[in-house]
Write a protein that holds these residues in place. Structure first.
Motif, short mmCIF file in Angstrom:
data_model
loop_
_atom_site.label_atom_id
_atom_site.label_comp_id
_atom_site.label_asym_id
_atom_site.label_seq_id
_atom_site.Cartn_x
_atom_site.Cartn_y
_atom_site.Cartn_z
N THR A 1 37.19 36.35 42.14
CA THR A 1 38.38 35.82 41.46
C THR A 1 39.65 36.00 42.29
O THR A 1 40.68 35.41 41.99
N ARG A 2 39.57 36.79 43.38
CA ARG A 2 40.71 36.85 44.31
C ARG A 2 40.58 35.75 45.37
O ARG A 2 41.35 35.70 46.33
N CYS B 1 44.29 41.86 41.86
CA CYS B 1 43.16 41.76 40.92
C CYS B 1 43.46 40.73 39.82
O CYS B 1 44.55 40.71 39.26
N GLN B 2 42.46 39.93 39.50
CA GLN B 2 42.64 38.83 38.54
C GLN B 2 41.78 39.00 37.28
O GLN B 2 41.79 38.13 36.42
N THR B 3 40.97 40.06 37.22
CA THR B 3 39.89 40.07 36.22
C THR B 3 40.32 40.40 34.78
O THR B 3 39.54 40.24 33.85
#
Ligand code: FAD
Length: 542
Positions: free
Chosen positions: A41-42, A404-406
């Motif tokens: 997701t990065r 971080c995108q989570t």
């Protein structure tokens, strides 16, 4: 390429050898799965290899709770209570199908771990620090109220009780859905592919040698950053890169036994004193109740962890102390499972006292290893180690920094706004299809919204068999199922929680799998025998 389709495995394995990855992860338990999702997701190019099946290590043998951190409260680690409480809320939002609110009853007993006074204050703090929702806050109970809830509790030692908030999950399904979410966004994960050694350029790791354990073919994989997330095997992998240094793992074994629900007629999950200063969970799940866990030092074979007579006797004795009227015996056990906690060694501490915190090790050759921690904190662990990998990619390879995108990534199957309404609708559809309404709970909390894809494939007279075949069809195409045990243990939980159902399903499911995966008679027989052996082993105690 759908790397999680068992039908496209050969193509996937050929493709990964042509690429250079930003991040290569060793280990497909919850820790590795979380890192794959974080890295993907990065926008990083990430690959995960797992030597066996995904979640086949500790991540299918846990107590399956998304903790709010009550045990950390006892250790006065309020920061950790807050952290796991927040993580629990994030997970509930992103995977409502896999995180089920569970009222836990804590019986308060004479000489127990929790006094009335301490639990009243402690649970109030827990409610605040673990961000417990208004309707789920603690409730203190008198002795009579506690007995009204659970009449089988030991009246002689009972002082009262408390209800507090926990969340239940399925660890293997959680691991699988994290991996599937990552792969849907461009990550790659291959099971039955083992790390064998590191490859170096100027003393820095630039990839690994791996072996496809299904074909025995060896190959090389290239990556800028390798991350060792091999759980209890972390040190084994680290040793390949040289000396372990001072920080080592401390492995402890935890066992659960599973009994038919009517053998211990409890109405909710209970967290009770074992009588030796430890605490035990009894958790109903479907037609069964599981009980655990033990916590003993382990130095045996990591690939063949067994449940001993001693483990079983310990758990049965603890249950009998708390529920004196039960005639529970070894013969009542329908299955069992044993997992290994990959804890970080702390000199002089007994298994139960060792911190569950995670830790990252980094070497001069740039291997990052992560161990310790809990299922509950997997996203935070992944963030921590991927932050370190990102920093290196920025500093040494001129990558643009991406954080971080989570936090807001919904897991596969979790795109359901109202889980209760989804389950009711499913119940109605199932009764129209001639399937027991009970299956609505199972399907909702196993596959979430993906249940609809499975039900669309339903075909056959006997609906129980038809459902299992539709599940097998789905899991082969979208969840890397390569063996009957992958299916019966980690995709559906049937071997541990509903082993009696397998007898009827085994042959038809094997036949369907054989037609999809092109198994010959010899392979079909081998697969059927492996399930029969597993069915024996779950009730065989050394
Ligand atoms: P694992 O799940 O073991 O994954 C490591 C993977 O690496 C394995 O699948 C293995 O096959 C793979 N591997 C090893 N060597 C290689 C190789 N050479 N090449 C490729 N792959 C390799 N936590 C909670 O939050 N809640 C709970 O209720 C809870 N209960 C627990 C109860 C018990 C009894 C135990 C033992 C633990 C419990 N935990 C709980 C902790 C939690 O289960 C673990 O922290 C977590 O599952 C560890 O995941 P992992 O990915 O680090 O390890």
């Amino acid at each position: 390429m759908n790397c999680l389709s068992a039908l496209e495995r050969a193509e996937a394995i050929s493709q990964i050898q042509k690429e250079e990855y930003d991040i290569l992860i060793i280990g497909g338990g919850i820790t590795g799965a979380g890192i794959l999702l974080d890295a993907t997701t990065r926008g990083l190019k990430a690959l995960l290899v797992e030597k066996n099946d995904f979640a086949s290590g500790t991540s299918s043998k846990s107590t399956k709770l998304i903790h709010g951190g009550l045990r950390y409260l006892k250790q006065l680690d309020l920061a950790l209570v807050r952290e796991v409480g927040r993580e629990r809320a994030v997970l509930y939002r992103n995977a409502p199908h896999l995180v089920i609110p569970e009222r836990m009853l804590l019986p308060l007993i004479v000489g127990g771990s929790f006094s009335k006074f301490m639990s009243r204050i402690g649970l109030a703090i827990y409610d605040i620090f673990a961000s417990v929702k208004p309707g789920e806050k603690k409730k203190m109970l008198s002795k009579e109220e506690t007995l009204a809830l659970e009449s089988g509790l030991n009246e002689e030692i009972l002082l009262g009780g408390a209800l507090y908030s926990e969340y239940r999950t399925d660890d293997s399904r959680l691991t699988l859905e994290v991996i599937k979410t990552a792969c849907n966004l461009g990550g790659v994960a291959i099971n039955y592919t083992a790390f064998t050694k590191f490859n170096y350029d100027n003393d820095q790791i630039n990839g690994i040698s791996a072996i496809d354990t299904m074909s025995d073919n060896s190959f090389q994989l290239k990556a800028k950053q390798v991350i060792n997330a091999a759980g209890p095997w972390v040190d084994e992998i680290r040793e390949n890169d040289g000396d372990l240094g001072v920080k080592k793992l401390h492995l402890t074994k935890g066992v659960h036994i599973v009994i038919p629900r009517n053998k211990l007629p409890i109405h909710q999950s209970i967290y009770f004193d074992a009588g030796d200063g430890r605490m035990i969970f009894t958790i109903p799940r479907g037609g069964a109740t599981y009980i655990g866990t033990t916590d003993t030092n382990y130095s045996g074979d990591l690939n063949a962890v067994r449940v001993s007579k001693e483990d079983v006797n310990y758990l049965i004795t603890a249950v009998k102390k708390m529920f004196p009227a039960t005639d529970l015996s070894v013969e009542d056990i329908i299955s069992s499972f044993a997992g290994i906690r990959p804890l970080i060694h702390q000199e002089g501490k007994a298994p139960g006292q060792i911190s569950r915190r995670d830790e990252i090790f980094i070497t001069d050759s740039r291997l990052l290893s992560i161990a310790g921690g809990k299922l509950t904190g997997y996203r935070k662990m992944a963030k921590k180690v991927t932050d370190m990998a990102m920093e290196r990619l920025v500093n040494e390879f001129n990558y643009k920094h991406i954080s971080c995108q989570t936090r807001f990534v919904v897991l596969q199957g979790g795109d359901i706004s109202d889980i209760g309404a989804f389950k009711s609708d499913l119940e109605k559809s199932l009764s129209g299809m001639g399937i027991s309404e009970d299956q609505a709970f199972y399907l909702t909390h196993t596959y979430g919204s993906q249940s609809l894809k499975i039900l669309a494939e339903l075909n056959g007279e006997d609906k129980e068999i038809a459902l299992a075949i539709a599940e097998m069809n789905y899991t082969i195409r979208f969840e890397s199922v390569h063996t009957l045990l992958d299916f019966f243990i980690r995709r559906t939980g049937r071997l541990f929680f509903d082993p009696l159902s397998i007898e009827k399903l085994l042959e038809p499911v094997a036949k369907k799998t054989a037609s999809l995966l092109k198994w010959n008679e010899e392979r079909i027989d081998k697969e059927i025998q492996s399930v029969k052996l597993a069915l024996k082993e779950i009730v065989q105690f050394d």
